[in-house]
Design a protein around this motif. Structure first.
Motif, PDB file in Angstrom:
ATOM      1  N   THR A  85     -50.941  22.226 -24.481  1.00 56.23           N
ATOM      2  CA  THR A  85     -51.315  22.998 -23.305  1.00 56.23           C
ATOM      3  C   THR A  85     -51.370  24.477 -23.688  1.00 56.23           C
ATOM      4  O   THR A  85     -50.843  24.889 -24.731  1.00 56.23           O
ATOM      5  CB  THR A  85     -50.280  22.828 -22.180  1.00 56.23           C
ATOM      6  N   ASN A  86     -51.993  25.295 -22.860  1.00 54.62           N
ATOM      7  CA  ASN A  86     -52.044  26.726 -23.140  1.00 54.62           C
ATOM      8  C   ASN A  86     -50.644  27.323 -23.220  1.00 54.62           C
ATOM      9  O   ASN A  86     -50.373  28.195 -24.050  1.00 54.62           O
ATOM     10  CB  ASN A  86     -52.867  27.449 -22.069  1.00 54.62           C
ATOM     11  N   GLU A  87     -49.753  26.853 -22.360  1.00 52.41           N
ATOM     12  CA  GLU A  87     -48.378  27.355 -22.375  1.00 52.41           C
ATOM     13  C   GLU A  87     -47.691  27.014 -23.698  1.00 52.41           C
ATOM     14  O   GLU A  87     -46.978  27.854 -24.272  1.00 52.41           O
ATOM     15  CB  GLU A  87     -47.584  26.767 -21.206  1.00 52.41           C
ATOM     16  N   GLN A  88     -47.911  25.803 -24.194  1.00 55.63           N
ATOM     17  CA  GLN A  88     -47.313  25.404 -25.475  1.00 55.63           C
ATOM     18  C   GLN A  88     -47.896  26.212 -26.632  1.00 55.63           C
ATOM     19  O   GLN A  88     -47.180  26.607 -27.553  1.00 55.63           O
ATOM     20  CB  GLN A  88     -47.522  23.910 -25.696  1.00 55.63           C
ATOM     21  N   LYS A  89     -49.196  26.457 -26.586  1.00 55.46           N
ATOM     22  CA  LYS A  89     -49.829  27.263 -27.624  1.00 55.46           C
ATOM     23  C   LYS A  89     -49.241  28.673 -27.655  1.00 55.46           C
ATOM     24  O   LYS A  89     -48.956  29.224 -28.725  1.00 55.46           O
ATOM     25  CB  LYS A  89     -51.338  27.336 -27.395  1.00 55.46           C
ATOM     26  N   VAL A  90     -49.073  29.254 -26.488  1.00 52.23           N
ATOM     27  CA  VAL A  90     -48.537  30.609 -26.394  1.00 52.23           C
ATOM     28  C   VAL A  90     -47.130  30.679 -26.967  1.00 52.23           C
ATOM     29  O   VAL A  90     -46.801  31.582 -27.749  1.00 52.23           O
ATOM     30  CB  VAL A  90     -48.559  31.098 -24.931  1.00 52.23           C
ATOM     31  N   LEU A  91     -46.289  29.728 -26.599  1.00 54.06           N
ATOM     32  CA  LEU A  91     -44.908  29.751 -27.076  1.00 54.06           C
ATOM     33  C   LEU A  91     -44.834  29.562 -28.581  1.00 54.06           C
ATOM     34  O   LEU A  91     -44.006  30.188 -29.254  1.00 54.06           O
ATOM     35  CB  LEU A  91     -44.087  28.670 -26.361  1.00 54.06           C
ATOM     36  N   HIS A  92     -45.699  28.728 -29.122  1.00 54.01           N
ATOM     37  CA  HIS A  92     -45.673  28.516 -30.573  1.00 54.01           C
ATOM     38  C   HIS A  92     -46.160  29.751 -31.309  1.00 54.01           C
ATOM     39  O   HIS A  92     -45.529  30.193 -32.280  1.00 54.01           O
ATOM     40  CB  HIS A  92     -46.532  27.315 -30.974  1.00 54.01           C
ATOM     41  N   ALA A  93     -47.287  30.316 -30.869  1.00 52.12           N
ATOM     42  CA  ALA A  93     -47.808  31.518 -31.523  1.00 52.12           C
ATOM     43  C   ALA A  93     -46.813  32.663 -31.406  1.00 52.12           C
ATOM     44  O   ALA A  93     -46.617  33.432 -32.358  1.00 52.12           O
ATOM     45  CB  ALA A  93     -49.153  31.906 -30.901  1.00 52.12           C
ATOM     46  N   MET A  94     -46.181  32.787 -30.251  1.00 56.38           N
ATOM     47  CA  MET A  94     -45.175  33.829 -30.053  1.00 56.38           C
ATOM     48  C   MET A  94     -44.036  33.676 -31.048  1.00 56.38           C
ATOM     49  O   MET A  94     -43.598  34.659 -31.671  1.00 56.38           O
ATOM     50  CB  MET A  94     -44.627  33.744 -28.632  1.00 56.38           C
ATOM     51  N   ALA A  95     -43.536  32.457 -31.225  1.00 55.53           N
ATOM     52  CA  ALA A  95     -42.415  32.225 -32.131  1.00 55.53           C
ATOM     53  C   ALA A  95     -42.798  32.561 -33.576  1.00 55.53           C
ATOM     54  O   ALA A  95     -42.003  33.146 -34.318  1.00 55.53           O
ATOM     55  CB  ALA A  95     -41.953  30.773 -32.023  1.00 55.53           C
ATOM     56  N   PHE A  96     -44.018  32.216 -33.967  1.00 58.31           N
ATOM     57  CA  PHE A  96     -44.481  32.539 -35.318  1.00 58.31           C
ATOM     58  C   PHE A  96     -44.511  34.046 -35.537  1.00 58.31           C
ATOM     59  O   PHE A  96     -43.989  34.562 -36.539  1.00 58.31           O
ATOM     60  CB  PHE A  96     -45.871  31.944 -35.544  1.00 58.31           C
ATOM     61  N   LEU A  97     -45.088  34.782 -34.603  1.00 55.11           N
ATOM     62  CA  LEU A  97     -45.189  36.231 -34.760  1.00 55.11           C
ATOM     63  C   LEU A  97     -43.803  36.888 -34.692  1.00 55.11           C
ATOM     64  O   LEU A  97     -43.540  37.854 -35.420  1.00 55.11           O
ATOM     65  CB  LEU A  97     -46.108  36.807 -33.679  1.00 55.11           C
ATOM     66  N   ALA A  98     -42.925  36.355 -33.850  1.00 62.39           N
ATOM     67  CA  ALA A  98     -41.563  36.899 -33.784  1.00 62.39           C
ATOM     68  C   ALA A  98     -40.825  36.671 -35.100  1.00 62.39           C
ATOM     69  O   ALA A  98     -40.053  37.536 -35.546  1.00 62.39           O
ATOM     70  CB  ALA A  98     -40.804  36.252 -32.625  1.00 62.39           C
TER      71      ALA A  98
END
Length: 271
Positions: A172-185
């Motif tokens: 889902t878009n929400e799952q994509k956002v959380l994963h990309a966020m964690a990678f960049l963090a």
């Protein structure tokens, strides 16, 4: 055009990147906003030149020459020089559509942003070779824990390989956002450079998120750059003040159009 005998015309055309007014405006606002991460502000003259670029009157090379002349003639302080030059280079990079998911991209962004900006003792376009700390007001003066300089290359290699092998398909878009966020963090937490980490990771992150197909609300970086950095600090802090909520709210606003209140006061009162 006629070419002299024996001379062939170029086989490649120069790429022209003509962006609409509103996009140029948003990119410059992002570039200026990101200077607030380090408490910097551009000169009024840089802002004037930026609008000439936004209106399509001047290119980046012309602006660089003019702002460099201004710095020399007006004897501008080092902080303003940094804010002006780095803002210009961020706007220039974000106007491009070239991106490769690799640690070398991080190095290239850092080199482009900070060449001839930092003093000689701070390496540019190179990973740091010392361990660093920084007292964080949002942590009541404690420091975030960054990677040991001995582990920077191995840690980044692991993080990038894991991301390169990750599939966003079916999320889902929400799952994509959380994963990309964690990678960049995680990339930010490594803090691979002696200075300029947050601005480098922000530019890298914007380019990567666009490549993933996200529409980015650039006003988040222009209006809440300091919040963004403090949210990264709290996300990775190993202590009672650790809180992932602030960074999640920032990314949900940035990429999903949500309207969380991004309160610096709430963040500093975080328990």
């Amino acid at each position: 055009m006629d070419y002299p005998e024996g001379k062939l015309p170029p086989t490649y055309d120069v790429a022209e990147n003509e962006l609409p007014y509103q996009i140029r405006l948003a990119l410059w606002q992002t570039a200026f906003g990101l200077q607030k991460v380090d408490g910097l502000s551009p000169s009024e003259y840089m802002v004037e030149l930026a609008y000439e670029n936004i209106e399509g009157k001047k290119g980046y090379d012309a602006i660089y020459r003019e702002i460099s002349d201004y710095h020399r003639e007006a004897h501008v302080d080092a902080n303003t020089v940094e804010a002006d030059i780095v803002s210009l280079r961020i706007a220039e990079l974000l106007a491009e559509d070239h991106f490769r998911l690799s640690p070398s991209t991080l190095l290239g962004i850092h080199r482009h942003l900070f060449t001839d900006v930092f003093p000689e003792e701070i390496p540019v376009g190179k990973f740091r070779t010392v361990n660093i700390t920084k007292k964080e007001p949002v942590l009541d003066g404690d420091t975030a824990q960054y990677s040991s300089h001995f582990m920077i290359q191995d840690t980044l290699a692991y993080d990038f390989e894991k991301e390169q092998n990750f599939s966003y398909s079916g999320l889902t878009n929400e799952q994509k956002v959380l994963h990309a966020m964690a990678f960049l963090a995680d990339i930010w937490q490594v803090h691979p450079f002696r200075e300029g980490n947050t601005r480098t990771v922000a530019v890298f992150g914007i380019q990567y998120l666009r490549k993933l197909g996200f529409h980015i609300d650039n006003s988040l970086f222009s209006e809440h750059a300091a919040y963004f950095r403090n949210a990264l600090v709290l996300y990775h802090y190993q202590g009672e003040k650790q809180n992932k909520r602030f960074l999640i709210h920032f990314f949900e606003n940035l990429l999903l159009g949500k309207k969380h209140v991004l309160s610096d006061e709430e963040m500093h009162a975080n328990e």
